[in-house]
Design an enzyme around this catalytic site. Sequence first.
Site, short mmCIF file in Angstrom:
data_model
loop_
_atom_site.label_atom_id
_atom_site.label_comp_id
_atom_site.label_asym_id
_atom_site.label_seq_id
_atom_site.Cartn_x
_atom_site.Cartn_y
_atom_site.Cartn_z
N GLU A 55 0.87 -1.18 0.00
CA GLU A 55 0.00 0.00 0.00
C GLU A 55 0.90 1.22 0.00
O GLU A 55 1.92 1.24 0.68
CB GLU A 55 -0.90 0.04 1.25
N TYR A 58 7.64 1.88 -7.60
CA TYR A 58 6.98 0.58 -7.60
C TYR A 58 6.59 0.16 -9.02
O TYR A 58 6.76 -1.01 -9.37
CB TYR A 58 5.77 0.60 -6.68
#
Length: 162
Positions: free
Chosen positions: A105, A117
């Site tokens: 998250e 990411y």
Amino acid sequence: MRWWHIDPVLSLEERLFPEDAWSAGMFWSELAHARGSARTRHYVVALRPDGKLAGYAGLAAAGQSADVQTIAAAPELHGTGLGTRLLRELLDAATAFGSQEVFLEVRTDNEPAQRLYRRHGFEPLGVRKNYYQAAGMDALVMRRDNTRQPPGPAPAGHRPPA
């Protein structure tokens, strides 16, 4: 990461995440799961040449999936590739644990982390409303298929502290 790193980690944690900082107890609990034969956690620190903390990261594994629990680099080291090195360490650990997928998250307003990411094969899955309750922020949930991807690109440019 070892017990003697907890105080400097907490200091950086509070500096970076003042509204959502982990407690010492949370780190102690995670480290307790990072030892022994039933090991389900992998926590690392990056130290500067003078021995001071540059960053840290942690991963939890369960079955065939893993979760990036935390990843942080000192603000003055952003853009040096340290975040990439920490993430690659976690992805290598996920592979060693046999994890076929890795989740995380990230705050919806943290574009630099989201770019990091994505560069490493994470794809958005959805949004968790008010996940970061103290800050009133949503979290973007991301997933990486760990069976089809190498750990990720080597950091470009500068070499971060080891």
